[in-house]
Write an enzyme that holds these catalytic residues in place. Structure first.
Site, PDB file in Angstrom:
ATOM      1  N   CYS A 256      16.086  36.461 -40.460  1.00  0.00           N
ATOM      2  CA  CYS A 256      14.663  35.575 -40.609  1.00  0.00           C
ATOM      3  C   CYS A 256      14.366  34.199 -40.284  1.00  0.00           C
ATOM      4  O   CYS A 256      14.086  34.169 -38.839  1.00  0.00           O
ATOM      5  CB  CYS A 256      14.444  35.911 -41.603  1.00  0.00           C
ATOM      6  SG  CYS A 256      13.449  38.348 -42.389  1.00  0.00           S
ATOM      7  N   GLU A 381      14.467  24.878 -42.355  1.00  0.00           N
ATOM      8  CA  GLU A 381      14.703  26.623 -41.619  1.00  0.00           C
ATOM      9  C   GLU A 381      15.871  25.012 -40.943  1.00  0.00           C
ATOM     10  O   GLU A 381      17.062  25.127 -39.969  1.00  0.00           O
ATOM     11  CB  GLU A 381      14.225  26.213 -40.549  1.00  0.00           C
ATOM     12  CG  GLU A 381      12.992  27.296 -40.479  1.00  0.00           C
ATOM     13  CD  GLU A 381      13.354  27.933 -40.893  1.00  0.00           C
ATOM     14  OE1 GLU A 381      14.144  28.965 -40.665  1.00  0.00           O
ATOM     15  OE2 GLU A 381      11.802  28.474 -41.595  1.00  0.00           O
TER      16      GLU A 381
END
Ligand SMILES: Cc1cc2nc3c(=O)[nH]c(=O)nc-3n(C[C@H](O)[C@H](O)[C@H](O)COP(=O)(O)OP(=O)(O)OC[C@H]3O[C@@H](n4cnc5c(N)ncnc54)[C@H](O)[C@@H]3O)c2cc1C
Length: 401
Positions: A256, A381
C-alpha cells in the site's frame, strides 16, 4: 472531440507541451482535478491552514468527482490509469498537500489495503462507501517509538476464542479521528514462521469499537488543514472476519505504501509548480531598482533552475506512471521518484520564497504553506534517508538499514 486547454499555469505548461504526452482521458482527469482545486480548495485553504481546520464537507465532493480510490476497479471505483491518478495528485497538491494527502490515505492506503488483501465481503462492505466519500478510512502502521522501522512494531493481536483482541498504540495516523474504519497493522503469533514465530497482519477496525481511541495531534506547523492522530488500542475486540486474509508479513503494508509513494512523486511537483508560479508572477510585477525583479539575471537564473526541476520531476513521474501501467514499476524506482520530487519541491519552495522577499513569509502567497507541508511529505511514506538506503541497497547489494 478535443479537450479545451487547461486553465492556469500556461507559461509553465507551454515549455514542454506536456499535454501532448497525455491521452484525452488523462487530460480530462487533470482538468477536472485542476478545476476542483481552484474552485473548492484554493478559496478557503489559507484560512483553513491558519485556523488548522479540516473541511470534512469536501469529502463527498471528492467522491463524486471520482478521485477516491480512482485507480481501483469495481466497487464504485473509477478504474483510471496510473498517469490519470498521478495528474489528479499533482493538481490537488498544487492547491495544498493536505488534500492530496487525504486522497492518498483514503484511496492509496486504506482502500488499496482492502482491495488488495480483503475478502469479497470486506470489499463489498467498505469500498463503495469509501469511493463515494460517504465512509472514511485510515491506515495505522506507524508507532510512537519510530516509524522508519515498522518491523519493530509492538502492537499485537491475539486470538481469544473466535475473536481477535488488539492492544497497542499508533502515531501520526491521518484521518483517524474522523474515520469510520481503520486498517490496523499488528503482530500476531504465526507458527508457520517456526516455533514462537510472528507475522504482521492487517485488521479492519470499525472506529466505534470499544477500546479504539483517536486523538488529533495538536501544535502542527505543517499540514495544518488536515488531521493526524495518536491512536490507542486498548483490548479492542473484533470478530474473526476482521482479519485481512490476503496480507501476511510487512509486504502487506509496503504494497500500500508503494501506491501512496507513487502519488507523492506527482503531488510534490504540483506544490513545486505553484511555488514557481507565484515567484514568476511576482518577478514581472514587483519593481525594485526601477525595473521588474524578473529583469535581473540572478532572478532569471533562479526561475530557470526551478523550471528545470519542475519539468524533470514531472517527466520522471510520467515515466514511472507508464511503467506502473505496464506492471513494471519497482520499489527502487518509486524511491527515486519520491526522494527526487520532494527534495526538489522543497528547494523550489525555498527559492520561490527568496524571490517573494518579505511578503513571501505571509499567507498572501502559498509558498510558505507549501514549504511547511512539504516538510511532512519529506518525512512520511519513507524519509529521504530511508529512500537513500533503498537505493543504496539496490546499487551495492548491501543492506545498510
Ligand atoms: C503529516 C504526517 C502524516 C502521516 N500519516 C501517516 C499515516 O496515515 N499512517 C501511518 O502509519 N503513518 C503516518 N505518518 C508517519 C510517518 O510515516 C513517519 O513519521 C515516518 O515513517 C518517520 O517515522 P518517525 O517520524 O517516527 O521518524 P523516525 O523513524 O524516528 O526517524 C527519525 C529520523 O531518523 C532517520 N533514520 C531512521 N533510521 C535510519 C537509518 N537506519 N539510517 C539513517 N537515518 C535513519 C529518519 O530518516 C529520520 O530522519 C505520518 C507522518 C506525518 C508527519
Amino acid at each position: 472531440m478535443t479537450t479545451p486547454p487547461l486553465p492556469r499555469a500556461p507559461r509553465i505548461d507551454a515549455v514542454f507541451d506536456f499535454d501532448a504526452l497525455l491521452s484525452e482521458e488523462e487530460r480530462d482527469w487533470q482538468q477536472k482535478a485542476r478545476a476542483f482545486a481552484q474552485e473548492r480548495i484554493l478559496p478557503i485553504i489559507e484560512d483553513d491552514f491558519e485556523k488548522a481546520h479540516f473541511r470534512r464537507e469536501l469529502i463527498p465532493e471528492l467522491g463524486a468527482a471520482g478521485f477516491l480510490g480512482m485507480h481501483l476497479s469495481g466497487y464504485g471505483c473509477a478504474g483510471a490509469g496510473a498517469v490519470s491518478y498521478g495528474l489528479v495528485c499533482l493538481e490537488l497538491e498544487a492547491a495544498d498537500s493536505g488534500w492530496r494527502t487525504f486522497v492518498s490515505v483514503q484511496g492509496s492506503l486504506a482502500m488499496s489495503a482492502i482491495a488488495k488483501y480483503g475478502s469479497e465481503e470486506q470489499k463489498q462492505r467498505w469500498l463503495p462507501g469509501m469511493a463515494a466519500g460517504e465512509l472514511v478510512g485510515c491506515f495505522a502502521l506507524t508507532e510512537p517509538q519510530g516509524g522508519s522501522d515498522p518491523a519493530a512494531m509492538t502492537t499485537t493481536a491475539r486470538r481469544d476464542g473466535d475473536a481477535w483482541v488488539l492492544d497497542g498504540a499508533k502515531r501520526w495516523i491521518g484521518l483517524a479521528s474522523l474515520a469510520d474504519v481503520a486498517v490496523v497493522w499488528a503482530r500476531v503469533d504465526d507458527p508457520s514462521f517456526g516455533e514462537g514465530g510472528q507475522a504482521v497482519r492487517g485488521f479492519l477496525v470499525p472506529t466505534a469499537t470499544p477500546g479504539f481511541t483517536a486523538t488529533p495531534i495538536a501544535g502542527k506547523l505543517s499540514m495544518r488543514a488536515s488531521v493526524q492522530c495518536d491512536i490507542a488500542l486498548d483490548g479492542v475486540r473484533l470478530p474473526a472476519d476482521a482479519l485481512l486474509p490476503g496480507a501476511r508479513g510487512l509486504s502487506g503494508p509496503f504494497g500500500c505504501l508503494n501506491e501512496a509513494r507513487y502519488g507523492i512523486v506527482w503531488g510534490a511537483m504540483g506544490a513545486a509548480r505553484s511555488c514557481l508560479e507565484a515567484a514568476l508572477e511576482r518577478s514581472t510585477t514587483r519593481e525594485v531598482f526601477g525595473k521588474p525583479i524578473g529583469a535581473n539575471q540572478l532572478t532569471q537564473a533562479k526561475l530557470a533552475d526551478m523550471l528545470l526541476e519542475v519539468e524533470k520531476g514531472i517527466l520522471l513521474a510520467l515515466h514511472l506512471g507508464r511503467l506502473k501501467e505496464r506492471g513494471a514499476l519497482t520499489p527502487a524506482q518509486i524511491s527515486v521518484g519520491k526522494l527526487n520530487s520532494v527534495r526538489e519541491a522543497l528547494e523550489i519552495a525555498h527559492q520561490a520564497r527568496t524571490i517573494l522577499g518579505g511578503d513571501g513569509i505571509t499567507g498572501a502567497f502559498p509558498v510558505m504553506r507549501h514549504a511547511a507541508n512539504l516538510e511532512s511529505v519529506r518525512t512520511y511514506e519513507g524519509t529521504d534517508e530511508i529512500h537513500q538506503l533503498v537505493l543504496g541497497r539496490a546499487l551495492t547489494g548491501l543492506n545498510a538499514f
